[in-house]
Design an enzyme around this catalytic site. Structure first.
Site, short mmCIF file in Angstrom:
data_model
loop_
_atom_site.label_atom_id
_atom_site.label_comp_id
_atom_site.label_asym_id
_atom_site.label_seq_id
_atom_site.Cartn_x
_atom_site.Cartn_y
_atom_site.Cartn_z
N LEU A 1 -0.26 4.08 1.16
CA LEU A 1 -0.81 4.86 2.28
C LEU A 1 -1.28 6.25 1.85
O LEU A 1 -1.29 7.18 2.65
CB LEU A 1 0.22 4.97 3.43
N PHE B 1 -21.86 -3.62 -5.06
CA PHE B 1 -22.95 -2.66 -4.95
C PHE B 1 -22.64 -1.73 -3.76
O PHE B 1 -21.48 -1.36 -3.59
CB PHE B 1 -24.30 -3.39 -4.92
N ASP C 1 0.86 -1.18 0.00
CA ASP C 1 0.00 0.00 0.00
C ASP C 1 0.90 1.23 0.00
O ASP C 1 1.97 1.23 0.62
CB ASP C 1 -0.89 0.00 1.26
N ASP D 1 -28.56 9.86 -10.57
CA ASP D 1 -29.00 8.77 -9.70
C ASP D 1 -30.14 7.99 -10.36
O ASP D 1 -31.24 8.52 -10.54
CB ASP D 1 -29.53 9.33 -8.36
N ILE E 1 1.51 1.03 -6.92
CA ILE E 1 1.34 0.10 -8.06
C ILE E 1 1.67 0.74 -9.40
O ILE E 1 1.79 0.05 -10.40
CB ILE E 1 -0.08 -0.51 -8.14
N TYR F 1 -15.24 7.14 -13.24
CA TYR F 1 -14.96 6.05 -12.30
C TYR F 1 -15.42 4.71 -12.89
O TYR F 1 -14.64 3.75 -12.98
CB TYR F 1 -15.66 6.33 -10.96
N ARG G 1 -31.41 1.17 -3.37
CA ARG G 1 -30.08 0.62 -3.62
C ARG G 1 -29.93 -0.70 -2.85
O ARG G 1 -30.69 -1.00 -1.94
CB ARG G 1 -28.98 1.58 -3.13
#
Ligand code: UFG
Length: 331
Positions: free
Chosen positions: A33, A174, A31, A288, A52, A146, A226
């Site tokens: 961080l 989800f 990670d 939405d 990464i 995204y 949702r």
């Protein structure tokens, strides 16, 4: 099995690490961080700091673990940026971190002969689906960077798997919430846009109130529906997914949700049974969809997985964790 958890200091990466260790597996965490926290890293793991996007950071870990005589069996990728509005204003940062980061990681895995990958994907790949229930074979039409970057990553993994003989487990999440029952880990980010963390902030006085975005949707009470899943149920599915690809030498892609939907108002009402939450109705938030629910038949069938924690458990564990966090910050 020995698992490399990339992003193991973050919310879902840390919960998955806890479940891997509880299931008796060995875990190595990588990670940078940037958003994850060192205290989320389970003490029984080997921790490496690294990014990464730098291949040498990954190969260094894979080679070091190989030299112990027990190489990495499975690599899990959680090191992604995931805030939808931020992805709209900073798309290049999302492509760089999510797509380029995964490309670099896959290159390192192929070079170091690690052939099993578990990847965190999202329901955001479905966009605004025509049907309320999403199945894995349904159309993917992301409506923000995204979702686009995650879909690009899914496709990259599938092409690389075909070319280099990788097994993959792609998991489309989800609405994830809640905290580990130990309350040692949970979601401890400050910049939040999701419903359940914002309910908690309103309940704990960290923000004035919760705004319910729209009550004129095409649902029984007019608020969006949702599919909320407890982070521990989700983490346990990762353990099963990794075991599945390793044992069967086969790939899979599946949804992870609870398989049932709750409206914003129902979530708030369930929270109000546990603690007071100041709230107010406000205008719709752009983008939405009315209803998003996961079809989880495939995860049930292939992984033998069943989510067991209900909405009340999700809310209670989330609240307890956040209250503990707020108290520790107050000193
Ligand atoms: N909502 C409010 N008030 C708030 C925050 C949210 O009313 O303060 C409403 C939203 O309008 C929506 C519902 O609560 O109707 C859920 O919103 P979230 O932001 O919690 O979650 P989304 O379903 O919009 O999206 C999240 C992630 C996506 C992911 C998706 C998976 O942001 O990346 O879950 O279903 F893909």
């Amino acid at each position: 099995m020995k698992v490399l958890v990339v992003g193991g200091a973050g919310y879902i990466g840390s919960h998955t690490t806890y479940e891997l260790i509880r299931a008796g597996h060995e875990v190595v965490v990588l990670d940078n961080l940037s958003t994850g926290r060192q205290h989320n890293v389970h003490p029984q793991t080997s921790f490496y700091w690294g990014d990464i996007r730098h291949k040498s950071d990954i190969t260094r870990v894979l080679e070091a673990e190989h030299s112990t005589g027990k190489p990495i069996d499975v690599a899990m990728h959680f090191a992604a940026k995931l805030i939808v509005p931020q992805s709209v204003s900073q798309p290049l940062a999302y492509y760089e971190n999510n797509v380029e980061g995964l490309r670099t990681m896959l290159e390192a895995l192929v070079e170091c002969n690690v052939r099993n990958v578990v990847f965190s994907s999202t329901a955001a790949v479905y966009g605004e689906p025509d049907a309320p229930e999403c199945s894995e074979d349904g159309p993917t039409k992301p409506i923000n960077p995204y979702g686009e970057t995650k879909l690009a990553c899914e496709k990259m993994i599938q092409w690389v798997a075909a070319a280099h003989g990788l097994n993959y487990c792609i998991l489309r999440y989800f609405n994830v919430a809640g905290a580990d029952e130990s309350l040692e880990i949970g979601l401890d980010k400050d910049y939040l846009t999701w419903l359940i963390p914002l309910i908690m902030q309103a309940a704990l006085g960290i923000r004035d109130k919760l705004f319910i975005y729209g009550n004129d949707y095409n649902t029984p009470d007019g608020t969006c529906i949702r599919d909320y899943i407890h982070v521990t149920d989700l983490a346990q599915a990762h353990v099963l997914g990794a075991e599945y690809i390793l044992k069967n030498q086969q790939s899979l892609l599946c949804n992870l949700g609870s398989g049932s939907g709750y409206s914003v108002k129902e979530v708030l009402d369930a929270a109000l049974e546990l603690f007071p939450v100041p709230f107010e109705y406000a205008a719709r938030r752009p983008g939405d969809p009315d209803i998003l629910i996961a079809n989880i038949d495939r995860a049930r069938k292939l992984l033998g997985w069943e989510p067991t924690r209900n909405l009340r458990t999700i809310l209670k564990s989330d609240y307890d964790f956040r209250r503990k966090l707020a108290e520790s910050r107050r000193g």
